[in-house]
Motif scaffolding. Structure first.
Motif, PDB file in Angstrom:
ATOM      1  N   UNK A 131       8.831  52.178  38.022  1.00 31.77           N
ATOM      2  CA  UNK A 131       9.346  52.144  37.478  1.00 31.77           C
ATOM      3  C   UNK A 131      10.275  52.895  38.671  1.00 31.77           C
ATOM      4  N   UNK A 132      10.036  54.221  38.741  1.00 27.51           N
ATOM      5  CA  UNK A 132      10.592  54.921  39.107  1.00 27.51           C
ATOM      6  C   UNK A 132      11.232  54.262  40.079  1.00 27.51           C
ATOM      7  N   UNK A 133      10.194  53.633  41.745  1.00 29.63           N
ATOM      8  CA  UNK A 133      10.156  53.504  41.874  1.00 29.63           C
ATOM      9  C   UNK A 133      11.500  52.412  42.594  1.00 29.63           C
ATOM     10  N   UNK A 134      11.133  51.340  41.793  1.00 35.75           N
ATOM     11  CA  UNK A 134      12.414  50.126  41.663  1.00 35.75           C
ATOM     12  C   UNK A 134      13.452  50.498  40.807  1.00 35.75           C
ATOM     13  N   UNK A 135      13.613  51.979  40.415  1.00 35.75           N
ATOM     14  CA  UNK A 135      14.937  52.073  39.943  1.00 35.75           C
ATOM     15  C   UNK A 135      15.618  52.937  40.682  1.00 35.75           C
ATOM     16  N   UNK A 136      15.503  53.411  41.700  1.00 37.17           N
ATOM     17  CA  UNK A 136      15.897  54.943  42.407  1.00 37.17           C
ATOM     18  C   UNK A 136      17.221  54.168  43.762  1.00 37.17           C
ATOM     19  N   UNK A 137      16.646  52.693  44.029  1.00 35.67           N
ATOM     20  CA  UNK A 137      18.460  52.216  44.524  1.00 35.67           C
ATOM     21  C   UNK A 137      18.374  50.924  44.122  1.00 35.67           C
ATOM     22  N   UNK A 138      18.702  50.725  42.625  1.00 36.84           N
ATOM     23  CA  UNK A 138      18.686  49.614  42.111  1.00 36.84           C
ATOM     24  C   UNK A 138      20.448  49.802  42.304  1.00 36.84           C
ATOM     25  N   UNK A 139      20.900  48.539  40.929  1.00 36.12           N
ATOM     26  CA  UNK A 139      22.491  48.472  40.768  1.00 36.12           C
ATOM     27  C   UNK A 139      22.725  48.756  39.544  1.00 36.12           C
ATOM     28  N   UNK A 140      23.329  49.565  39.151  1.00 40.22           N
ATOM     29  CA  UNK A 140      23.902  50.311  37.674  1.00 40.22           C
ATOM     30  C   UNK A 140      23.326  48.817  36.986  1.00 40.22           C
ATOM     31  N   UNK A 141      24.281  48.085  36.834  1.00 40.93           N
ATOM     32  CA  UNK A 141      23.309  46.971  36.117  1.00 40.93           C
ATOM     33  C   UNK A 141      22.507  46.774  35.655  1.00 40.93           C
ATOM     34  N   UNK A 142      21.784  46.454  36.959  1.00 39.25           N
ATOM     35  CA  UNK A 142      19.651  46.898  36.670  1.00 39.25           C
ATOM     36  C   UNK A 142      19.048  47.986  35.984  1.00 39.25           C
ATOM     37  N   UNK A 143      19.836  49.264  36.148  1.00 44.53           N
ATOM     38  CA  UNK A 143      19.420  50.166  35.678  1.00 44.53           C
ATOM     39  C   UNK A 143      19.311  50.207  34.212  1.00 44.53           C
TER      40      UNK A 143
END
Length: 165
Positions: free
Chosen positions: A26-38
């Motif tokens: 989860x951390x890996x997928x969120x580190x560069x994700x757009x704010x809306x997705x996070x």
């Protein structure tokens, strides 16, 4: 048969479940994700709530915390941190902090499972520091000396080197 069923129900009722609300993938997928997705992932898909936002260097830095429950531990995630490199691209950082040593130990197991070798093991005046690295990410784990305190993991994006053909 009823004895076994009653015993199982009894143990499930009195046991305290302390579930980790985020894992290493989860951390890996969120580190560069757009704010809306996070926001969608943490507040709808997980047990986190938005706490605050701060604008730093023109980018929002958002803080999320787990909702207090019967589990009795605190988890905090901070997204949007990082540094801008040449060309205007931002290298993102995700920070995860918890009061649960068990959660940090589970994350270390997951980091190793995903093939991140330990590249540094040391300490400063207050905590042990471990760094695990891959070609794309650097993962730093902070373990304070003694019992209690806050344990944390930071996932840093690394600059990819372009290949010239």
């Amino acid at each position: 048969m009823k004895k076994y069923l009653i015993t199982i129900v009894f143990f499930l009722t009195i046991s305290k479940v302390e579930a980790q609300h985020i894992n290493f993938p989860d951390m890996l997928s969120l580190v560069g994700a757009p704010t809306e997705q996070v926001v969608q992932f943490l507040t709808v898909g997980k047990r986190f709530q938005f706490v605050s936002s701060d604008m730093s260097m023109g980018y929002p830095i958002n803080k999320y915390q787990n909702r207090w429950g019967d589990d009795g531990f605190r988890e905090t995630i901070i997204t949007g941190m990082g540094s801008v490199i040449e060309g205007g691209r931002k290298l993102h950082v995700l920070s995860y902090t918890t009061t649960s040593l068990a959660h940090i130990n589970e994350l270390i197991v997951q980091i190793r499972k995903y093939g991140y070798p330990l590249t540094f093991k040391g300490h400063d005046d207050t905590k042990n520091i471990r760094i695990y690295e891959s070609d794309l990410y650097s993962v730093t784990v902070y373990l304070p000396f003694g019992k209690g305190g806050y344990y944390s993991v930071e996932v840093h994006e690394k600059q990819a080197v372009p290949l010239d053909y």
